[in-house]
Structure formats: C-alpha cells, structure tokens
Design a protein around this motif. Structure first.
Motif, mmCIF file in Angstrom:
data_model
loop_
_atom_site.group_PDB
_atom_site.id
_atom_site.type_symbol
_atom_site.label_atom_id
_atom_site.label_comp_id
_atom_site.label_asym_id
_atom_site.label_seq_id
_atom_site.Cartn_x
_atom_site.Cartn_y
_atom_site.Cartn_z
ATOM 1 N N ALA A 318 -48.023 23.075 21.105
ATOM 2 C CA ALA A 318 -49.066 23.542 20.184
ATOM 3 C C ALA A 318 -48.537 24.686 19.324
ATOM 4 N N ALA A 319 -48.995 24.731 18.094
ATOM 5 C CA ALA A 319 -48.485 25.727 17.140
ATOM 6 C C ALA A 319 -48.832 27.151 17.543
ATOM 7 N N ASN A 320 -49.878 27.333 18.357
ATOM 8 C CA ASN A 320 -50.295 28.696 18.723
ATOM 9 C C ASN A 320 -49.688 29.184 20.025
ATOM 10 N N MET A 321 -48.809 28.402 20.632
ATOM 11 C CA MET A 321 -48.168 28.836 21.876
ATOM 12 C C MET A 321 -46.997 29.770 21.575
ATOM 13 N N TYR A 322 -46.728 30.676 22.506
ATOM 14 C CA TYR A 322 -45.705 31.699 22.259
ATOM 15 C C TYR A 322 -44.324 31.094 22.042
ATOM 16 N N TYR A 323 -44.085 29.913 22.599
ATOM 17 C CA TYR A 323 -42.766 29.307 22.514
ATOM 18 C C TYR A 323 -42.625 28.333 21.341
ATOM 19 N N ALA A 324 -43.674 28.150 20.528
ATOM 20 C CA ALA A 324 -43.662 27.134 19.477
ATOM 21 C C ALA A 324 -42.497 27.323 18.503
ATOM 22 N N ASP A 325 -42.296 28.553 18.017
ATOM 23 C CA ASP A 325 -41.205 28.816 17.065
ATOM 24 C C ASP A 325 -39.845 28.590 17.716
ATOM 25 N N ALA A 326 -39.716 28.980 18.981
ATOM 26 C CA ALA A 326 -38.440 28.810 19.685
ATOM 27 C C ALA A 326 -38.096 27.333 19.839
ATOM 28 N N VAL A 327 -39.064 26.522 20.233
ATOM 29 C CA VAL A 327 -38.828 25.085 20.391
ATOM 30 C C VAL A 327 -38.505 24.458 19.042
ATOM 31 N N ALA A 328 -39.227 24.865 17.994
ATOM 32 C CA ALA A 328 -38.971 24.330 16.656
ATOM 33 C C ALA A 328 -37.538 24.622 16.218
ATOM 34 N N TRP A 329 -37.097 25.871 16.435
ATOM 35 C CA TRP A 329 -35.722 26.246 16.075
ATOM 36 C C TRP A 329 -34.718 25.441 16.882
ATOM 37 N N ALA A 330 -34.946 25.302 18.187
ATOM 38 C CA ALA A 330 -34.004 24.590 19.052
ATOM 39 C C ALA A 330 -33.928 23.108 18.685
ATOM 40 N N GLN A 331 -35.070 22.492 18.355
ATOM 41 C CA GLN A 331 -35.052 21.081 17.964
ATOM 42 C C GLN A 331 -34.354 20.904 16.620
ATOM 43 N N ALA A 332 -34.629 21.796 15.680
ATOM 44 C CA ALA A 332 -34.031 21.692 14.351
ATOM 45 C C ALA A 332 -32.512 21.786 14.406
ATOM 46 N N ASN A 333 -31.985 22.476 15.411
ATOM 47 C CA ASN A 333 -30.537 22.666 15.529
ATOM 48 C C ASN A 333 -29.929 21.829 16.649
ATOM 49 N N SER A 334 -30.700 20.798 17.105
ATOM 50 C CA SER A 334 -30.221 19.836 18.112
ATOM 51 C C SER A 334 -29.831 20.496 19.429
ATOM 52 N N ILE A 335 -30.440 21.622 19.715
ATOM 53 C CA ILE A 335 -30.200 22.289 21.002
ATOM 54 C C ILE A 335 -31.057 21.646 22.083
ATOM 55 N N VAL A 336 -32.240 21.157 21.708
ATOM 56 C CA VAL A 336 -33.067 20.374 22.616
ATOM 57 C C VAL A 336 -33.472 19.084 21.917
ATOM 58 N N THR A 337 -33.646 18.032 22.710
ATOM 59 C CA THR A 337 -34.067 16.743 22.160
ATOM 60 C C THR A 337 -35.358 16.251 22.785
ATOM 61 N N GLY A 338 -35.845 16.947 23.821
ATOM 62 C CA GLY A 338 -37.104 16.556 24.439
ATOM 63 C C GLY A 338 -36.923 15.638 25.626
ATOM 64 N N ILE A 339 -38.002 15.523 26.411
ATOM 65 C CA ILE A 339 -38.010 14.607 27.548
ATOM 66 C C ILE A 339 -38.118 13.174 27.039
ATOM 67 N N THR A 340 -38.932 12.996 25.989
ATOM 68 C CA THR A 340 -38.993 11.737 25.256
ATOM 69 C C THR A 340 -38.841 12.071 23.777
ATOM 70 N N GLU A 341 -38.965 11.072 22.937
ATOM 71 C CA GLU A 341 -38.831 11.315 21.500
ATOM 72 C C GLU A 341 -39.970 12.179 20.970
ATOM 73 N N THR A 342 -41.102 12.186 21.690
ATOM 74 C CA THR A 342 -42.272 12.905 21.174
ATOM 75 C C THR A 342 -42.748 14.046 22.051
ATOM 76 N N THR A 343 -42.155 14.226 23.232
ATOM 77 C CA THR A 343 -42.621 15.284 24.146
ATOM 78 C C THR A 343 -41.466 16.169 24.589
ATOM 79 N N PHE A 344 -41.786 17.458 24.734
ATOM 80 C CA PHE A 344 -40.791 18.446 25.170
ATOM 81 C C PHE A 344 -41.004 18.885 26.616
ATOM 82 N N ALA A 345 -42.239 18.784 27.139
ATOM 83 C CA ALA A 345 -42.593 19.239 28.496
ATOM 84 C C ALA A 345 -42.306 20.734 28.659
ATOM 85 N N PRO A 346 -42.962 21.580 27.864
ATOM 86 C CA PRO A 346 -42.639 23.012 27.867
ATOM 87 C C PRO A 346 -42.889 23.715 29.198
ATOM 88 N N ASP A 347 -43.880 23.241 29.957
ATOM 89 C CA ASP A 347 -44.232 23.912 31.202
ATOM 90 C C ASP A 347 -43.551 23.304 32.420
#
Length: 434
Positions: A318-347
């Motif tokens: 969610a955009a209002n979560m404290y980690y939203a910007d961090a996940v966005a940056w990591a995905q944009a730079n291929s540091i994370v790819t997610g558990i699936t193509e559409t989910t990251f499983a932040p918790d």
C-alpha cells in the motif's frame, strides 16, 4: 424380539467432524434408537482466519483458525496492542517544537520542546539583567530568558521590595546554591543541589521569615524552584548515602537480552551506532525473533539515502505504508522481484536465501565485485537452495556473509533472525561496501 428393539426402519447417518457415521435403528413402538458406528469421525479441517498486524497507532489481531466443514473456531484470534512509535533522533523545528521520524512507520512526529530546569549563565545585578539558558532534553535545542535586575536594598532591603535568600551553614555531604541571592516578591528563585559522590538528597526545606515552609518545585537534575515571598527565605538540606544496587553486567546498551559475550553482540552495537536497527522495546532487542522482507529493504533504502522512485507494481504494498518507497526503489533497480509477479509479501519473515539474493542484487546495483563463489556441496541441505538463490548463496558464503548453521547445514529456507540479520548487514558494510 427377545427384549430387543422392534425396528420399523433404519436410516444412514453420515460421519461428521466429531462423530462417526453408520446406521441408525429406530424402534416402531417407543421411538428409541441406536446407531451402529461403521465409519470414524472425519475430524476438523482447519483453515486460517486471517490476522491483522498491529501498527504504531492501530491495534491488530493474531491469526486464528476454524473448521472449514462445521465452522467451529479452533484457535481464537487475539488482540494485539498498538506498537507505539519508535522515534529516532529528534531535530528542532522552531522555538516551540521538535520533530522525530518513527523508524517503524516513517511518520514525522512533531512534539513540543521539553525544557530542562535551566542554568544561570549570567548573574543578575542591581545594574544589569541576568540570563538563564534552557535546553530541550529531547533535541538539545536551547533558548535564553532574562533574569530581572535586582532591586537595590536599603536598611535590610525590605523597604525596596528585595529580600535575601540564604542557605544555612554546616550542610554535610553536599552543597546547595541559590540564584539569585536576593529577590523581590513573586520572583522565581532557582536552587541547585549537588550531592557528594555516593550521596543523594534526603530533605530540602525552604522556610519564610516566620518559619513556615514554602512549596518547592522539582525541575529535575538537582534543580528546584520556588516563588519568592515578601520577606527573607532560609534554605536547609540533608543528604544520605545512596543505597548500592548492582549494575547489570555485560549488557549491550539498554538491552537485557543482548550481552557482550553473545556471538551477535558486536553486530547489534554496530546496528545501533549506525542507525540501521533499533530495539523492539527500550530494553529488548529480540535477537531470536525474525525480520520481515520489508524491513530488510527499508534498511538498504536508508543506506542508499532514500532516493526517489515511482510506485511499485506490487498489489500488496500500500502507498501509505512506511516501506512503500523502499520497495518501489528496490523493485525499480531489480534488487527485489517479489514472491510472485504481483506480490512482494512485505510482512513475511525473510529467509536466509532471500537475504542472500537481495544483498547480491544490491551489490550488483552498487557495482561491487560479485564474481567470487564458493562450492556449497559440503552442506547436506545445499540441494534445498532455490534455483534463483544458488549464485547469491555461493557468493554470500565465500564473502563470509552467510555461513553454515552447523558444519554440515546452511539452512537456506530458515528464517533469518534479527541477530543473524544484524550480523550479515555488519559484515556486508564492513567487507563488501566500498
């Protein structure tokens, strides 16, 4: 029927979660029945009742379970109290407030300054005003306020409205000083109490010209104030020995669960010194609990200086979560790819192989040399390493970031504890980062 039931009819009884099934025989005369059990009870089929994690300000609920067949609650969800903000170092905003960032939710919290009792930096005299300096106990901001000039005295001073403030002589095991030593009615007088080593204040008595006690306000750090009456004031104090209390030995910072002889002690201290991790409470670090995927990405994002990035494509971030910007940056730079193509499983708790993969990609992003590799065949559980993480685990092992849990196992699917995460990050910063 030889005393038996006169059975008019039979019916089939299906097994349930708690009771077996079979054939029920019903008497045609009295209606009594009995059941021949031929099939055992099925037992409950548990399914999860989703929980909700607590946030800094909102309560959560633990995951429970119920039977998908009969609906019976098997494990009742329990309430989780709000976590409260975990505030980092405060910075002054203006003369009235300071701000702190919560390391958990990343919100900026603005609070009023908490001024100390102040110190006299310039004594007031009859010809010039004095000056008092106050310091915020949270952000260390300072402010100054004037001390009114003293009124000139004549014939004992009472006719001009200025009265003496004196400390009795012969006080043992400490000293008491006042400022100012002469004041007018309504002025604020500051008392400074300084016990000798090994002693503490027992009593502080302030009396007016008639011997009546005057109310004193404790401002902390050995400073007290009172309002000057119309007449002289006398101050007395007694000091007693401090009761000896043994200090907690070998403790890292304020954490009761981290000691200097623990294998992860240096890593915990490194995390604290560099603002990378905090305790879960003021007195506990919880070294054996797990760390979430979102927290690891957030730590790396802070190391990178929190650069701007477009929102991620993960549907569970969610955009209002404290980690939203961090996940966005990591995905944009291929540091994370997610558990699936559409989910990251932040918790979700991060595994050791996921940790290796994220650090490997971060090292690539930074341009560090990641060509080193180690043969992991000596670990009996090496075949359990996921295909995507093999190269990263080989690199992390040769660089000493992730070593075996034992001489023969590397535990790739195991969750990384906070102690392990602190150690891995310290090794990365000290040995890999340039």
């Amino acid at each position: 029927m030889d005393g038996g039931l006169l059975c008019a009819y039979e019916e089939t009884v299906e097994p349930s979660c708690e009771f077996g099934g079979g054939v029920r025989h019903i008497c045609s005369v009295c209606g009594s029945s009995y059941t021949e059990i031929s099939t055992p009870a099925l037992g409950h089929t548990p399914v999860a009742i989703p929980g909700t994690p607590a946030t800094c300000t909102e309560a959560g609920i633990t995951e429970g379970s119920k039977c998908s067949v009969c609906g019976e609650i098997l494990t009742a969800p329990e309430d989780i109290a709000p976590l409260g903000h975990e505030l980092e170092i405060a910075q002054p905003v203006d003369g009235e407030n300071h701000s702190s960032i919560c390391s958990r939710c990343q919100k900026t919290i603005i609070e009023p300054h908490s001024w100390d009792e102040g110190e006299v930096i310039k004594e007031a005299t009859t010809s010039q005003t004095g000056e008092m300096r106050y310091t915020c106990t949270v952000c260390k901001a300072t402010k100054t306020e004037p001390i009114p000039r003293l009124s000139s005295s004549s014939g004992g001073g009472s006719s001009s409205g200025s009265y003496t403030v004196s400390v009795v002589s012969g006080i043992d095991n400490g000293t008491v000083t006042v400022s100012p030593k002469s004041a007018s009615k309504g002025d604020t007088v500051v008392i400074a109490v300084n016990p000798d080593d090994g002693y503490e204040l027992d009593t502080l008595t302030v009396t007016d010209k008639n011997g009546d006690k005057i109310s004193v306000a404790d401002k902390g750090n050995g400073k007290y104030t009172f309002t000057m009456p119309s007449g002289k004031v006398t101050i007395d104090a007694t000091f007693i020995k401090v009761a000896e209390t043994p200090e907690t030995p070998d403790q890292v910072d304020s954490f009761t669960d981290v000691h200097t002889n623990d294998w992860f002690a240096n890593a915990v201290q490194y995390m604290l010194d560099n603002g990378m991790m905090n305790g879960v409470t003021d007195t506990t670090f919880a070294p054996n609990t797990t760390t979430t995927r979102s927290m690891i990405v957030t730590i790396l994002y802070r190391l990178e200086g929190e650069p701007d990035a477009a929102a991620s494509s993960f549907t569970d971030v969610a955009a209002n979560m404290y980690y939203a910007d961090a996940v966005a940056w990591a995905q944009a730079n291929s540091i994370v790819t997610g558990i699936t193509e559409t989910t990251f499983a932040p918790d979700q708790s991060i595994t050791r192989e996921q940790m290796a993969a994220i650090l490997y990609r971060y090292a690539q992003y930074k341009g560090y040399d990641v060509t080193a590799s180690n043969d992991l065949s000596s670990y009996t559980d090496a075949p359990q390493i996921s295909e995507y993480a093999i190269t990263a685990m080989q690199w992390a092992n040769v660089e000493g970031l992730i070593t075996g849990n034992t001489n023969t196992t590397i535990n790739p699917k195991g969750n990384a504890t906070r102690a392990e995460v602190a150690t891995i990050l310290m090794r990365f910063c000290e040995n890999i980062a340039q």
